[in-house]
Design a protein around this motif. Structure first.
Motif: not given
Lengths: 260, 216
Positions: B115, B117-125
């Motif tokens: 979860q 990793e997916a958040a970071r992968a879309i560019g969330l800080t």
């Protein structure tokens, strides 16, 4: 389609290769999982990374958006070296789409919210606009009718297609696929591969770690074969599958293609 | 029973102080604990180290020593904390935040790493990932241990009795001294008064738990 605001992408869009890995090394403790990796991916190119498990291909894929930090060497995307942790890295990641083996859809958000989160929170797009974009993408991957469900209510194949839509919603420069079909039941693999093939045909730059040799043949521009942390062989897919040069590639292919 | 009715105003004022200590320290500890938990999972190692050091220090120090430290040691460094309510709030907050942080951290760890990793992968800080993706999912596992921490806090406020704060226990002690024959009854009554908020807190935990579980 929605136009992207100028200046939202990192660095200046150059004309050189889109992704460049220069002398990349990574250790997990004593284990040398990536060894002197040099790889350059051109705009619009579809590179398929294959190799036995433990060969470092997933690590390589994850290193490209710094989900795995590397020990030495440089990785640049569109001419910009990967920044250290922080806002700049988040910005860069927003330009790199990633699709995971286990989908990793946000479990507490609906399918639609999964796709709109990036555009709204990262690109600061208005909600209505983001929803229009998202519905278009969900339509494209064939799950628009599931938009208001939670991810757990979807099949694996549907979830993975939503994950692809979520990544596309950021209008990425390059898409990374980390074994996108390995967690799927056999009858769902093709629905995901079809979406990926269509994407490749539209000119998306893609780096795909997969065991699907059929995909490599249908959509790949180049096959990169890895073993024990190194790139052992790089070739055109047809050439690689019919006439592998190295013994390790021959051995690998003989093991996976026996039933073809 | 008359004993308690006759002394109702005194008991009420002690009860109110206990309630205030719990509420104020609880809210502050939740805020500080959240910050500590966020640091604990931050991508930068020094931040993680600071949080870990703080939590380990506080959680392995008896609460009474934290009070003594504040009241006796701090003045030697030129800091003179005002004796009474706010010193107690400060000590209880510093102490409880360590436990809040650990409860939150266990909740954060219960959310799959994919979860984040997916958040970071879309560019969330990092902050956005935590706020939009991780914490909303952590809530459901975090509520029972968090309520435990708050119940413990409610009882820990009694330590303040030794530091010039007239809360429930201090009130009971005073009444017990004033009416020597009834000391045991009074202390028993005081103990029951704690149940007035610890039991509802437990019930609230169960309800919240069911609610967030259903929301999934």
């Amino acid at each position: 389609m929605v136009s992207q605001s100028p200046g939202s992408s990192a660095g200046q869009p150059g004309s050189g290769p889109l992704v460049v890995l220069d002398n990349v090394n990574k250790y997990f403790g004593d284990l040398h999982v990536l060894q002197d990796i040099n790889l350059s991916v051109a705009r619009g190119e579809v590179v398929v990374i294959i190799g036995p498990s433990g060969s470092g291909k997933s690590t390589l894929c994850r290193a490209i958006n710094r989900l795995e930090p590397i020990t030495s060497g440089t990785i640049s995307i569109d001419g910009v070296p990967l920044p250290a942790e922080g806002k700049a890295l988040a910005q860069l990641r927003s330009d790199v789409g990633m699709v995971f083996q286990s989908f990793n859809l946000f479990a507490h958000k609906t399918v639609l919210q999964n796709v709109t989160m990036g555009p709204v929170k990262v690109r600061k797009m208005r909600k209505a606009e983001a929803e229009e974009l998202a519905m278009g993408l969900l339509e494209r991957v064939g799950v628009a009718n599931q938009a208001n469900k939670l991810p757990a209510q979807l099949s694996g194949g549907q979830q993975q297609r939503v994950a692809i839509a979520r990544a596309l919603a950021m209008k990425p420069k390059v898409m990374l696929f980390d074994e996108p079909t390995s967690a799927l039941d056999p009858e769902m693999i093709n629905e995901v591969l079809d979406v990926m093939v269509a994407l490749a045909q539209e000119g998306m730059t893609m780096i795909v770690v997969t065991h699907e040799m059929g995909f490599a043949r249908r959509a790949g521009d180049r096959v990169v074969f890895m073993d024990s942390g190194s790139i052992v062989e790089e070739a055109d897919p047809d050439e690689f599958f019919t006439n592998p040069r190295t013994d390790r590639a021959k051995d690998f292919l003989s093991k996976i293609l026996t039933n073809d | 029973m008359d004993l308690f009715f006759d002394n109702a105003p005194t008991l009420w004022s002690g009860f109110r102080v206990t309630l205030q200590l719990t509420a104020v320290s609880g809210l502050l500890a939740l805020a500080l604990g959240l910050a500590l938990a966020a640091l604990r999972v931050a991508p930068l190692r020094p931040l993680r180290a600071v949080s870990m050091l703080y939590v380990e220090l506080m959680r392995n120090t008896p609460l009474t020593l934290v009070f003594f430290g504040m009241v006796l040691v701090a003045p030697q460094f030129g800091i003179i904390p005002p004796l009474g309510f706010w010193t107690a709030v400060l000590c209880l907050t510093l102490y409880t935040s360590a436990f809040v942080s650990e409860a939150l951290r266990s909740g954060i760890n219960s959310v799959g790493v994919g979860q984040a990793e997916a958040a970071r992968a879309i560019g969330l800080t990092f902050g956005q990932s935590l706020r939009l993706v991780i914490l909303p999912q952590a809530v459901r596992t975090v509520i029972p241990p968090l309520i435990n921490v708050i119940i413990a806090l409610a009882k820990n406020t009694s330590v303040a009795a030794g530091f010039a704060v007239v809360e429930l226990v201090a009130t009971g002690r005073r009444l017990g001294q004033a009416i020597p024959g009834e000391a045991v009854t009074i202390l028993g009554g005081i103990a029951l008064l704690y149940l007035v908020f610890t039991i509802p807190a437990g019930l609230l935990a169960t309800r919240l738990e069911k609610k967030v579980a259903f929301a999934r």
